[in-house]
Enzyme design. Structure first.
Site, mmCIF file in Angstrom:
data_model
loop_
_atom_site.group_PDB
_atom_site.id
_atom_site.type_symbol
_atom_site.label_atom_id
_atom_site.label_comp_id
_atom_site.label_asym_id
_atom_site.label_seq_id
_atom_site.Cartn_x
_atom_site.Cartn_y
_atom_site.Cartn_z
ATOM 1 N N GLY A 10 0.827 -1.207 0.000
ATOM 2 C CA GLY A 10 0.000 0.000 0.000
ATOM 3 C C GLY A 10 0.860 1.255 0.000
ATOM 4 C CG LEU A 12 1.618 4.026 6.129
ATOM 5 C CD1 LEU A 12 2.553 5.232 6.251
ATOM 6 C CD2 LEU A 12 0.554 4.069 7.234
ATOM 7 C CB ALA A 59 -6.872 -0.272 5.914
ATOM 8 C CB THR A 61 -8.192 2.240 1.636
ATOM 9 O OG1 THR A 61 -7.669 1.576 0.484
ATOM 10 C CG2 THR A 61 -7.274 2.020 2.819
ATOM 11 C CB THR A 100 -9.426 7.345 8.446
ATOM 12 O OG1 THR A 100 -10.010 8.320 7.586
ATOM 13 C CG2 THR A 100 -10.558 6.503 9.020
ATOM 14 C CG ASP A 101 -9.854 12.448 7.451
ATOM 15 O OD1 ASP A 101 -9.559 11.303 7.044
ATOM 16 O OD2 ASP A 101 -10.107 13.388 6.668
ATOM 17 C CE1 TYR A 124 -11.151 3.161 5.089
ATOM 18 C CE2 TYR A 124 -11.698 5.471 5.424
ATOM 19 C CZ TYR A 124 -10.758 4.468 5.362
ATOM 20 O OH TYR A 124 -9.435 4.755 5.573
ATOM 21 C CE LYS A 128 -8.750 2.693 9.153
ATOM 22 N NZ LYS A 128 -7.576 1.780 8.944
ATOM 23 C CD1 TRP A 148 -8.613 13.978 3.413
ATOM 24 C CD2 TRP A 148 -8.143 15.698 2.074
ATOM 25 N NE1 TRP A 148 -9.712 14.783 3.372
ATOM 26 C CE2 TRP A 148 -9.457 15.845 2.558
ATOM 27 C CE3 TRP A 148 -7.627 16.671 1.227
ATOM 28 C CZ2 TRP A 148 -10.271 16.924 2.211
ATOM 29 C CZ3 TRP A 148 -8.439 17.753 0.888
ATOM 30 C CH2 TRP A 148 -9.744 17.871 1.372
#
Ligand SMILES: NC(=O)c1ccc[n+]([C@@H]2O[C@H](COP(=O)([O-])OP(=O)(O)OC[C@H]3O[C@@H](n4cnc5c(N)ncnc54)[C@H](OP(=O)(O)O)[C@@H]3O)[C@@H](O)[C@H]2O)c1
Length: 310
Positions: A10, A12, A59, A61, A100-101, A124, A128, A148
């Site tokens: 991924g 990251l 994840a 995503t 995540t935000d 999603y 999370k 983001w």
């Protein structure tokens, strides 16, 4: 320090491997070595490798697709951290769960602090949020929320916009982008630094506890961290900057004109928060990492993309 990484291929995961600190023995897993929808396999991986940390960068995503694949998204985003947390409780290891935000609904109109209640809007975000709860059941776990995410490889807004700028500039059409969702772009290389620092793997050796004190398990620093690049942007602002800085970096001959859209103009299966800035103040202090403005981080990402790529 032995670290079991998930999501090796991924965005990251790629950046984490590219910035591997000295002294870390990495067991990097992708889908073919460890399927995160298989809780028994997640547990087995911990029992077999007995890592000091599991760094769960893998994840589900696909935010829109999650609306119709809730069960799978929940298995990957909540079942896997739960299995890791339970197995790590037996082996004495720790867990860094990346989040995540989108666990926030975006309605408060000011940046979200790490301790604020979660109210995800879509599947999603809900999966999370459940993953955070499952991870935090382990006293030695940490959650690091970001927003983001984009980098020089993978599927992301920046690479998509570079392709669209080139195509639309050639055809003379404008590029239409949503302007009423505000958050902050985060480059994978700054996020990877924050992750390594959060588990005490880099040269600085861990979190400063000056900012937030020790947690109930006696571990240094806060259990929930926020990390995004500095500043704020709408997707429209981000698209404009990708065009400008893409030209400056020699990746684009010309940028397309960018036309602002509203969320109502561009309906998607999943509802997204309209304002999901993360308040990173205490986390940046705890991590002792200086923030980079998102435009500077974008310039650094663009410099890492070979000119032929977009
Ligand atoms: N991308 C964003 O904008 C964003 C924003 C905020 C937070 N985050 C969080 O940041 C973290 C890293 O995101 P990212 O952008 O690096 O995501 P990404 O590029 O989509 O990478 C996710 C990785 O997880 C792997 N994966 C998915 N399902 C799997 C499964 N069943 N078993 C094993 N591996 C599986 C994917 O493998 P495949 O390629 O084989 O599917 C992929 O390599 C995630 O926790 C994400 O929720 C991301």
């Amino acid at each position: 320090m032995k670290v079991l990484l998930t999501g090796r291929e991924g965005q990251l995961g790629t950046a984490l491997q590219a910035s591997l600190p000295e002294g870390v023995t990495l067991i990097a897993t992708g889908r073919s070595e460890l399927n995160l929808s298989d809780a028994a396999a997640c547990r087995q991986a911990v029992l077999e490798h007995r890592p000091d940390w599991v760094l769960n960068a893998g994840a589900y995503t696909a935010v829109d697709r999650a609306e119709s694949e809730a069960e799978l998204a929940m298995a990957i985003n909540a079942g896997a951290p739960q299995a890791f947390a339970e197995a790590l409780a037996e082996t004495g290891g720790r867990l860094l769960q990346v989040s995540t935000d989108f666990v926030f609904n975006g309605a408060q109109g000011s940046p979200y602090r790490p301790d604020q209640p979660l109210q995800p809007l879509g599947v999603y975000g809900a999966t999370k949020a459940a993953g955070e709860t499952a991870a935090l059941a382990l006293p030695g776990a940490r959650v690091l929320r970001t927003s983001w995410v984009y980098g020089p490889v993978g599927k992301n807004f920046c690479l998509t916009m570079l392709r669209l700028h080139a195509a639309k500039a050639a055809s003379g059409e404008p590029l239409s982008v949503v302007a009423d969702q505000v958050g902050c772009p985060t480059a994978t290389h700054t996020l990877a630094s924050a992750c390594w620092r959060a588990i005490g793997a880099d040269a600085a050796g861990g979190l400063s506890n000056a900012a937030a004190g020790n947690d109930t398990a006696g571990n240094e620093g806060p259990r929930i961290l926020h990390w995004s690049d500095a500043g704020a942007a709408s997707w429209y602002d981000f698209a404009v900057a990708i065009g400008e800085l893409g030209v400056a970096a020699g990746l684009l001959e010309r940028a397309a004109a960018v036309k602002p859209l509203t969320t109502a103009d561009y309906p998607t299966p999943a509802e997204r928060p309209s304002y999901s800035l993360l308040d990173c103040t205490t986390s940046r202090q705890a991590l002792s990492l200086a923030p980079l403005h998102w435009r500077s981080a974008l310039a650094e990402v663009l410099a890492r993309i070979p000119a032929a790529d977009p």
